[in-house]
Design a protein around this motif. Structure first.
Motif, PDB file in Angstrom:
ATOM      1  N   PRO A 190       3.528   3.688  16.504  1.00 30.04           N
ATOM      2  CA  PRO A 190       3.337   5.128  15.821  1.00 30.04           C
ATOM      3  C   PRO A 190       4.695   5.589  15.477  1.00 30.04           C
ATOM      4  O   PRO A 190       4.964   6.648  14.772  1.00 30.04           O
ATOM      5  CB  PRO A 190       3.040   5.882  17.136  1.00 30.04           C
TER       6      PRO A 190
ATOM      7  N   ALA B  71       0.160   9.409  17.140  1.00 31.87           N
ATOM      8  CA  ALA B  71      -0.559   9.091  18.070  1.00 31.87           C
ATOM      9  C   ALA B  71       0.221   9.190  19.762  1.00 31.87           C
ATOM     10  O   ALA B  71      -0.497   9.316  20.474  1.00 31.87           O
ATOM     11  CB  ALA B  71      -0.983   7.781  17.933  1.00 31.87           C
TER      12      ALA B  71
ATOM     13  N   ASN C  21      -2.600  11.390   8.651  1.00 28.62           N
ATOM     14  CA  ASN C  21      -3.596  10.380   7.968  1.00 28.62           C
ATOM     15  C   ASN C  21      -3.532   8.936   8.083  1.00 28.62           C
ATOM     16  O   ASN C  21      -2.780   8.413   7.463  1.00 28.62           O
ATOM     17  CB  ASN C  21      -3.865  10.863   6.443  1.00 28.62           C
ATOM     18  N   GLY C  22      -3.991   8.464   9.292  1.00 26.52           N
ATOM     19  CA  GLY C  22      -4.001   7.165   9.782  1.00 26.52           C
ATOM     20  C   GLY C  22      -2.226   6.725   9.836  1.00 26.52           C
ATOM     21  O   GLY C  22      -1.944   7.206  10.832  1.00 26.52           O
ATOM     22  N   ASP C  23      -1.777   6.044   9.288  1.00 30.57           N
ATOM     23  CA  ASP C  23      -0.335   5.597   9.385  1.00 30.57           C
ATOM     24  C   ASP C  23       0.442   6.386   8.550  1.00 30.57           C
ATOM     25  O   ASP C  23       1.823   6.097   8.917  1.00 30.57           O
ATOM     26  CB  ASP C  23      -0.341   4.100   9.101  1.00 30.57           C
ATOM     27  N   THR C  24      -0.076   7.554   8.127  1.00 28.47           N
ATOM     28  CA  THR C  24       1.219   8.413   7.623  1.00 28.47           C
ATOM     29  C   THR C  24       1.166   9.694   8.075  1.00 28.47           C
ATOM     30  O   THR C  24       0.113  10.313   8.545  1.00 28.47           O
ATOM     31  CB  THR C  24       0.502   8.509   6.081  1.00 28.47           C
TER      32      THR C  24
ATOM     33  N   HIS D 146       0.876  -1.251   0.167  1.00 30.07           N
ATOM     34  CA  HIS D 146      -0.063  -0.083   0.040  1.00 30.07           C
ATOM     35  C   HIS D 146       0.755   1.344  -0.055  1.00 30.07           C
ATOM     36  O   HIS D 146       0.507   2.367   0.065  1.00 30.07           O
ATOM     37  CB  HIS D 146      -0.975  -0.106   1.143  1.00 30.07           C
ATOM     38  N   HIS D 147       2.225   1.170   0.060  1.00 22.77           N
ATOM     39  CA  HIS D 147       3.047   2.445  -0.374  1.00 22.77           C
ATOM     40  C   HIS D 147       4.069   1.995  -1.217  1.00 22.77           C
ATOM     41  O   HIS D 147       4.827   1.183  -1.115  1.00 22.77           O
ATOM     42  CB  HIS D 147       3.754   2.500   1.101  1.00 22.77           C
TER      43      HIS D 147
ATOM     44  N   SER E 161       3.731   1.356  11.331  1.00 18.74           N
ATOM     45  CA  SER E 161       2.900   0.447  11.278  1.00 18.74           C
ATOM     46  C   SER E 161       1.732   0.555  12.086  1.00 18.74           C
ATOM     47  O   SER E 161       0.614  -0.065  12.273  1.00 18.74           O
ATOM     48  CB  SER E 161       3.408  -0.919  11.849  1.00 18.74           C
TER      49      SER E 161
ATOM     50  N   LYS F 158      -0.653   4.269  14.180  1.00 22.21           N
ATOM     51  CA  LYS F 158      -0.995   5.404  13.858  1.00 22.21           C
ATOM     52  C   LYS F 158      -0.289   6.653  14.104  1.00 22.21           C
ATOM     53  O   LYS F 158       0.385   6.682  15.425  1.00 22.21           O
ATOM     54  CB  LYS F 158      -2.273   5.805  14.629  1.00 22.21           C
TER      55      LYS F 158
ATOM     56  N   ALA G  29       5.466   6.624   6.459  1.00 18.57           N
ATOM     57  CA  ALA G  29       4.238   5.639   7.147  1.00 18.57           C
ATOM     58  C   ALA G  29       4.775   4.793   8.171  1.00 18.57           C
ATOM     59  O   ALA G  29       6.036   4.236   8.091  1.00 18.57           O
ATOM     60  CB  ALA G  29       3.616   4.841   5.798  1.00 18.57           C
TER      61      ALA G  29
END
Length: 247
Positions: free
Chosen positions: A40, A67, A187-190, A24-25, A62, A64, A60
């Motif tokens: 994080p 966080a 944004n989420g993991d990024t 996904h990246h 693994s 959030k 990115a």
């Protein structure tokens, strides 16, 4: 010389990671998840890409991103800074510092005990001096400094009485640190930062790496003032700056 210096510093810190692809990246540096690293700050992907005269610094993890932030201590001395960092081969001169001043890195940081962005009111409350707990961006110039620990890096101090070349948005601290006001996006993991460049070629020709780390303010100004005390993760495993912009 800069590349070999930070590689040696990383080896002394004994931090390494295998490389593993993540679907996904795309492009950039891909790294394996590590159960030993807080999610994080567990880097799985790092890249720099350009569109027009804007460079996007992307990382990115693994978990959030953003966080976890430091616990406030109530005082500057001994306080902690959490950071997402892109060390680069870009010359310090290209962003407003002296030429060849050290390792130029873009950093996204949070630190609840002080504010180092005096030109900006990040939380919109009318007070520009109480926003350090919110994630924000800096250019920093790093050099190995054994006063920070064997093989550790520190933000370069400005010696008392010296007035080196500095960016217009330098925050007034006795450090090679700039506070340009580019807001990071989580944004989420990024986490990403969009950075404008008049001469985008200096970025397109650059190599880079990704680091998550903790820094600490020392008790006195030139002790040095700001040290890297806890390298959490390194995208390449050895700080060799293998990443290439737009690759």
């Amino acid at each position: 010389m800069i590349r070999s210096t930070i590689a040696a510093a990383a080896l002394l810190a004994s931090v390494s990671l295998p490389v593993l692809a993540h679907d996904h990246h795309s492009d950039g540096l891909k790294s394996a998840e590590s159960p030993a690293v807080l999610a994080p700050f567990d880097i799985i992907h790092t890249k720099i890409s350009t569109t027009g005269k804007v460079a996007t610094f992307h990382m990115a993890v693994s978990g959030k991103a953003g966080a976890s932030t430091p616990t406030a201590t109530g005082q500057l001395a001994g306080s902690d800074v959490f950071s997402y960092v892109w060390p680069t081969s870009i010359n310090s001169y290209d962003v407003g510092f002296e030429k060849d001043a050290g390792i130029l890195a873009l950093a996204v940081t949070a630190h609840p005990d002080f504010d180092d962005t005096p030109l900006f009111d990040e939380n919109g409350d009318g007070n520009r001096a109480n926003d350090g707990n919110l994630w924000h961006s800096h250019w920093v110039v790093l050099q190995p400094n054994d006063q920070c620990g064997k093989g550790a890096l520190g933000v370069v101090d400005i010696p008392e009485g010296q007035t080196p070349r500095l960016p217009k948005t330098w925050p007034g601290l006795p450090l090679l640190l700039d506070s340009p006001g580019w807001s990071p996006t989580f944004n989420g993991d990024t986490v990403e930062v969009r950075v404008p460049f008049d001469s985008i070629g200096v970025v397109e020709e650059a190599s880079f790496d990704g680091v998550t780390a903790g820094l600490r303010i020392n008790q006195s100004v030139h002790a040095p003032l700001l040290c890297v005390v806890n390298v959490m993760d390194i995208a390449s495993g050895d700080l060799s700056l293998p990443g290439k912009t737009n690759k």
